[in-house]
Motif scaffolding. Sequence first.
Motif, PDB file in Angstrom:
ATOM      1  N   GLU A  29       8.835  -4.420   5.889  1.00 53.48           N
ATOM      2  CA  GLU A  29       7.705  -4.588   6.795  1.00 53.48           C
ATOM      3  C   GLU A  29       6.662  -5.547   6.248  1.00 53.48           C
ATOM      4  OE1 GLU A  29       5.782  -0.906   9.232  1.00 53.48           O
ATOM      5  OE2 GLU A  29       6.093  -0.674   7.119  1.00 53.48           O
ATOM      6  N   PRO A  31       2.933  -5.543   5.775  1.00 55.82           N
ATOM      7  CA  PRO A  31       1.876  -4.520   5.861  1.00 55.82           C
ATOM      8  C   PRO A  31       0.647  -4.979   6.638  1.00 55.82           C
ATOM      9  CG  PRO A  31       2.362  -5.093   3.555  1.00 55.82           C
ATOM     10  CD  PRO A  31       3.156  -6.019   4.410  1.00 55.82           C
ATOM     11  N   GLU A  96       5.571  -9.434   2.123  1.00 54.15           N
ATOM     12  CA  GLU A  96       6.144  -8.083   1.962  1.00 54.15           C
ATOM     13  C   GLU A  96       5.195  -7.122   1.250  1.00 54.15           C
ATOM     14  OE1 GLU A  96       9.814  -7.977  -0.281  1.00 54.15           O
ATOM     15  OE2 GLU A  96       8.951  -9.032  -1.996  1.00 54.15           O
ATOM     16  N   ASN A  97       4.309  -7.637   0.388  1.00 56.46           N
ATOM     17  CA  ASN A  97       3.365  -6.762  -0.313  1.00 56.46           C
ATOM     18  C   ASN A  97       2.020  -6.701   0.408  1.00 56.46           C
ATOM     19  OD1 ASN A  97       0.884  -6.748  -2.213  1.00 56.46           O
ATOM     20  ND2 ASN A  97       2.402  -5.557  -3.327  1.00 56.46           N
ATOM     21  N   TRP A 154       6.435  -1.918  -6.478  1.00 61.60           N
ATOM     22  CA  TRP A 154       6.203  -2.934  -5.446  1.00 61.60           C
ATOM     23  C   TRP A 154       4.942  -3.746  -5.683  1.00 61.60           C
ATOM     24  CZ3 TRP A 154       1.517  -1.256  -4.253  1.00 61.60           C
ATOM     25  CH2 TRP A 154       1.257   0.124  -4.302  1.00 61.60           C
ATOM     26  N   GLU A 182      10.019  -1.121  -0.813  1.00 64.53           N
ATOM     27  CA  GLU A 182       8.965  -1.783  -0.024  1.00 64.53           C
ATOM     28  C   GLU A 182       9.038  -3.305  -0.170  1.00 64.53           C
ATOM     29  OE1 GLU A 182       8.527   0.594  -2.237  1.00 64.53           O
ATOM     30  OE2 GLU A 182       7.445   2.259  -1.324  1.00 64.53           O
ATOM     31  N   THR A 183       9.460  -3.784  -1.350  1.00 63.83           N
ATOM     32  CA  THR A 183       9.368  -5.227  -1.649  1.00 63.83           C
ATOM     33  C   THR A 183      10.644  -5.766  -2.316  1.00 63.83           C
ATOM     34  OG1 THR A 183       8.370  -4.673  -3.773  1.00 63.83           O
ATOM     35  CG2 THR A 183       6.839  -5.184  -1.984  1.00 63.83           C
ATOM     36  N   SER A 329       1.990  -0.128   2.311  1.00 63.93           N
ATOM     37  CA  SER A 329       2.857   0.633   3.222  1.00 63.93           C
ATOM     38  C   SER A 329       2.074   1.756   3.891  1.00 63.93           C
ATOM     39  CB  SER A 329       4.009   1.257   2.434  1.00 63.93           C
ATOM     40  OG  SER A 329       3.491   2.199   1.502  1.00 63.93           O
ATOM     41  N   GLN A 330       2.694   2.331   4.893  1.00 68.34           N
ATOM     42  CA  GLN A 330       2.112   3.517   5.558  1.00 68.34           C
ATOM     43  C   GLN A 330       1.910   4.639   4.544  1.00 68.34           C
ATOM     44  OE1 GLN A 330       1.613   4.014   9.259  1.00 68.34           O
ATOM     45  NE2 GLN A 330       0.345   5.594   8.297  1.00 68.34           N
ATOM     46  N   GLN A 332       1.371   4.470   1.312  1.00 64.21           N
ATOM     47  CA  GLN A 332       0.208   4.167   0.468  1.00 64.21           C
ATOM     48  C   GLN A 332      -1.088   4.374   1.250  1.00 64.21           C
ATOM     49  OE1 GLN A 332       0.382   4.220  -2.953  1.00 64.21           O
ATOM     50  NE2 GLN A 332      -1.152   2.618  -2.791  1.00 64.21           N
ATOM     51  N   TYR A 365      -2.054  -1.893   7.354  1.00 69.06           N
ATOM     52  CA  TYR A 365      -2.435  -0.743   6.507  1.00 69.06           C
ATOM     53  C   TYR A 365      -3.730  -1.027   5.742  1.00 69.06           C
ATOM     54  CZ  TYR A 365       2.346   0.282   7.735  1.00 69.06           C
ATOM     55  OH  TYR A 365       3.492   0.488   8.445  1.00 69.06           O
TER      56      TYR A 365
END
Length: 495
Positions: A29, A31, A96-97, A154, A182-183, A329-330, A332, A365
């Motif tokens: 995703e 973010p 990605e991050n 990540w 995540e990454t 992310s969601q 986090q 996020y």
Amino acid sequence: MTEYDYHDWGLLVDGTFGPSESGDRFDVENPADGTTIGSAPDATAGDMDAAIEAAEDAYDDTWQHVSARNRVEYLLEIADRIEAEFDEFVRIETLENGKPLYESENDVEEAIQGYRYYAGAADKHHGDTIPEKEGLFDYTVNEPYGVVGVIIPWNWPPMHSADFTAAPLAAGNTVVIKPAPETPLSTLKMAEIWADVLPDGVVNVVTGGTPPGARLTSHETVNKIAFTGHDETGKKVMQAAAENITDVMLELGGKNPNLVLPDADIDDAVDGAFHGIFDGQGQVCASGSRLLLHDDVYDEFVQKLVARTREMTIGPGTDEETDLAPLVSQAQYDKVTDYVDIGKDEGATVLYEGTVPDDVHADGYYVPPVIFGDVDPEMRIAREEIFGPVLSVFRYESVEEAIEMANDTEYGLTGAVWSTNMEVANRVARRLEAGLVFVNNFVNGFLGAPFGGYGKSGIGRKLGFEETMGEFTRTKTIRTAIAGSEPGDLDEYYD
Ligand code: NAD
């Protein structure tokens, strides 16, 4: 829909990209807006077995026969290749991050420098000679472990992918690396370069979550694990590694104290406190998440820090104006916003809580900066790693009290002290129980200097030359019976 389409990369095993054995992939995703920008193979434990076997074969058949001098050349070529694709690595990392582009640029620069640094180390980690009893001679050789297993989080994927492959490769090992789910894309991008430059199987990349990670840490062929992540996961890694008495290096979390003494240069210290907590959106193991202020400077300091924080621009990492980007992310987001609620429930004073501007994407996020004041050392926000842009500020009256508060933690990764009296600053630095202490600065970026934790922040050291090469080699002593150690007249040989 998204304009990005990173869906083609497979697992890198034995020099070839391919699907996971299940054929499944997981989405990656952005973010900043919740869109899917790519995907990666969802590897199984079986995929991990195949990667470890490839790394073992590559070590046996190829890599152990490559001289240290030649390893230097391989590593330098990888550095050049990353540099040649600098912009693409930066773009992928921010996508990605979520982090701002300038932070991704620093990270990719560190990755390049990491490869160059360890290239220089490959042929310089020598053994020793030791005096022995008469007629005996000891020398040591630093031998690679064989297969090294690497698991990374990540928060700095290019830098971690680079440092934790370059150092073991320089020391003569082959590697299996598992990036965070995540990454995974930065590591898969780097995998293209490893596949091109290195002999098959010397670096293998397995993407996915816990199943391949857990397999890597419990596999009897893997002789060294280098893990970076949360301390709870670190415990599991250590337990799994214990089964085969596998050596582990653990780079874990922190709840790092930042001590401002009454004679500090306040403006410098405000700047350091600001960057210490908000760089990387607070998702930094080394971050200064506990700010300890002397009663004499508390009010002035807080007023200046809040004023500075108020000026931050919150937005997507791709926007050049952004100071604070979304969390990764969601999960986090949920964790960090829960801690903000916990801090309020615990009764900490909210000195400042930012707001997310209306024009940033509702599905991103974003967590605004939060500064809690007069935090009690027993509160959860004082003791647990939040890993977000949330600062806990404490008030103290004596330096001894401040040192006690600073060391009142299970962690021990970094600490900072600010004072215009260098004698006091250095004495405080020696008293802080942490692997890295900043004196009148809070500058992360450690290549060349040993980095690692005390307590629950980990085991082992990375980035320092001797320490890191020592992490990825085993010392062998060779005791040789040697003629010629006796004193005496050499002409007797020729009489
Ligand atoms: P995490 O522990 O959740 O995950 C880290 C990695 O471990 C991921 O690749 C994950 O898939 C893998 N993993 C999860 N369960 C596993 C298992 N049972 N066996 C093997 N591997 C497993 O951590 P995270 O949320 O990705 O990263 C944040 C944490 O990392 C923070 O605590 C931060 O302080 C720490 N960190 C430390 C350093 C350091 O140098 N000390 C640097 C960066 C991050």
